[in-house]
Design an enzyme around this catalytic site. Structure first.
Site, short mmCIF file in Angstrom:
data_model
loop_
_atom_site.label_atom_id
_atom_site.label_comp_id
_atom_site.label_asym_id
_atom_site.label_seq_id
_atom_site.Cartn_x
_atom_site.Cartn_y
_atom_site.Cartn_z
CE LYS A 172 -1.74 3.04 1.88
NZ LYS A 172 -1.73 4.52 1.53
N GLY A 230 2.76 4.35 13.61
CA GLY A 230 3.48 3.13 13.94
C GLY A 230 2.93 2.45 15.18
CD GLU A 247 12.75 4.69 8.73
OE1 GLU A 247 12.52 5.63 9.53
OE2 GLU A 247 12.78 4.82 7.51
CB CYS A 281 13.18 8.64 8.12
SG CYS A 281 11.50 8.40 7.51
CD GLU A 380 10.91 12.58 11.06
OE1 GLU A 380 11.82 11.94 10.55
OE2 GLU A 380 9.80 12.08 11.34
#
Length: 478
Positions: A172, A230, A247, A281, A380
């Protein structure tokens, strides 16, 4: 409208609905994709199950799987110009970055094609009268949720490893960037991958992605994305005792001591944050500099940042656009917060003349003396924004480096060999680079994080262990 790819053929979405595909360089729609749902996911999982349980894919030997993967690697390179154009427009990547991604995915299939028949078990010493051995077997059907920042590369490292281990895959992709993966699946069919080995369902995460992670026919999940999602993926998988590789991003430090080679440091440090417009990332988003060298390092980096340019993908500049309007607004909000809190901008690049006003651009920005506890040093940003932070000594550097919830990558810049290893051992990170920064490292290097950056490893041979299950066989013969 682009359709799903299931059982080696294009399949229309069951709902008939679509999602617009926008060019980040212009903000304009130029295509659409099928809006997948649970029905489409079920169709794809059934195809993968047939391929693995009773179809041609499950009957292939490891050597035969490897040969197919090597064929696909060659085919990717043969179609490099086409894939580069698709990836560049879909993701807003400068041409050189998109081409690097195409080269990387070809290398993934080359690497894992060569590794497919080298994944083996062991014989174990045990009691007299017994022979004990271990086998590594595929999970079966693996589900892969691929983000929008590096669709080709993350497909290669995730799906490539899973296929080499013998799994059939359902993918996906992010709704923002999936056209290159649909084409890649077509190329796989062209070189002889059996039906059901690779299946792709496009759609939104809360619809198609959620259905994929919940499907009872999925035996392992590989997810790359935000820590928040996640956690949800892990919770869903835990209900069925399905293993997960995660990840989840990072806030990676580049630790610079006073004896660092600045000629080597500056271009690497700049590239580590502006590559893919900072939407990486493992971007080196925090620059930790020994206080005695701080002004000297900032002066050199300021000169470099002032020369950077952002613009349309076709201009092939230092940065392309961000992926979408909401991402552009997110980065701008971070910078507004910095200004409101008195954090100075040491240097900023420019948006190129002629860049469409509707494109999602952000000039590369270097921020000076960011407090360790400020959100710009903790969260982030996922944009071309570098936070510079001074430190006093080794202990202070390690404290600051470890003072976030993340632990994906890090670098240490010093000529002192003992210091290199001391810092590398103390920094909590999945990867540590000494006098270089790989922004995720090469295909051969195991990649993954600690803490909120996730768990499990992709890339390198290590990834194959995560895509297999170890079985122990004990034979009594005396």
């Amino acid at each position: 409208m682009k359709q799903h790819f299931i059982d080696n053929r294009a399949v229309p979405g069951s709902s008939g609905e679509s999602i617009p595909v926008l060019d980040p360089s212009t903000g304009q729609q130029y295509d659409s994709i099928a809006r997948g749902n649970a029905t489409d996911i079920d169709l794809a999982v059934q195809a993968a199950r047939r391929a693995y349980d009773e179809g041609a894919w499950g009957r292939l030997t490891a050597a035969e799987r490897g040969r197919l993967m090597l064929k696909l690697s060659v085919k990717i390179l043969d179609c490099a110009d086409e894939l580069t154009d698709i990836e560049s427009r879909d993701c807003g990547k400068p041409t050189k970055q998109a081409r690097a991604d195409v080269t990387a995915v070809a290398r993934y299939f080359e690497y894992y094609g060569g590794a497919a028949d080298k994944l083996h078990g062991e014989t174990l010493p045990y009691q007299n009268g017994y022979t004990v051995l271990t086998l590594r077997e595929p999970h079966g059907v693996t589900g892969h949720v691929v983000p929008w920042n590096y669709p080709l590369q993350i497909f290669g490292r995730s799906v490539g490893g899973a296929l080499a281990a013998g799994n059939a895959c359902v993918v996906k992709p992010a709704e923002d960037a999936c056209l290159s993966l649909l084409r890649l699946a077509e190329l796989a069919a062209e070189v002889g991958f059996p039906p059901g080995a690779i299946n792709i369902v496009t759609g939104y995460g809360h619809e198609a992605g959620d259905a994929l992670t919940r499907h009872p026919g999925i035996d392992h999940i590989s997810f790359t994305g935000s820590p928040r999602i996640g956690v949800l993926v892990t919770q869903v998988a835990a209900e069925r005792h399905v293993p997960v590789t995660l990840e989840l991003g990072g806030k990676s430090p580049q630790i610079v001591f006073g004896d660092a080679d600045l000629d080597a440091l500056v271009p690497v440090a700049v590239n580590a944050i502006v590559q893919n417009a900072g939407q990486t990332c493992s971007a080196g988003s925090r620059l930790l500099v020994e206080r005695s060298a701080y002004d000297r390092v900032l002066e050199r980096l300021s000169q470099a940042f002032s020369a950077l340019r952002a613009g349309p993908a076709t201009m092939d500049l230092d940065c392309g656009p961000l992926i979408r309007k909401t991402q552009q607004e997110r980065v701008q909000n971070f910078l507004k917060a910095a200004a409101q809190d008195g954090i100075a901008t040491a240097a900023q690049g420019k948006i190129a003349d002629g860049a469409p006003a509707e494109g999602y651009y952000q000039a590369p920005t270097l921020l000076d003396n960011v407090p360790v506890d400020h959100r710009l040093a903790q969260e982030e940003v996922f944009g071309p924004v570098l936070a510079a932070i001074p430190f006093d000594d080794e202990a202070d550097a390690v404290r600051i480096a470890n003072a976030t919830e993340y632990g994906l990558a890090a670098s240490v810049w010093t000529r002192d060999g003992a210091r290199q290893l001391r810092i590398a051992r103390k920094v909590r990170s999945g990867q540590v680079f000494i006098n270089n920064y790989g922004a995720g490292g090469g295909i051969e290097l195991p990649f993954g994080g600690v803490k909120a950056s996730g768990h499990g490893r992709e890339k390198g041979f290590e990834a194959l262990y995560g895509f297999t299950v170890l079985k122990t066989i004990s034979i009594k013969h005396d």
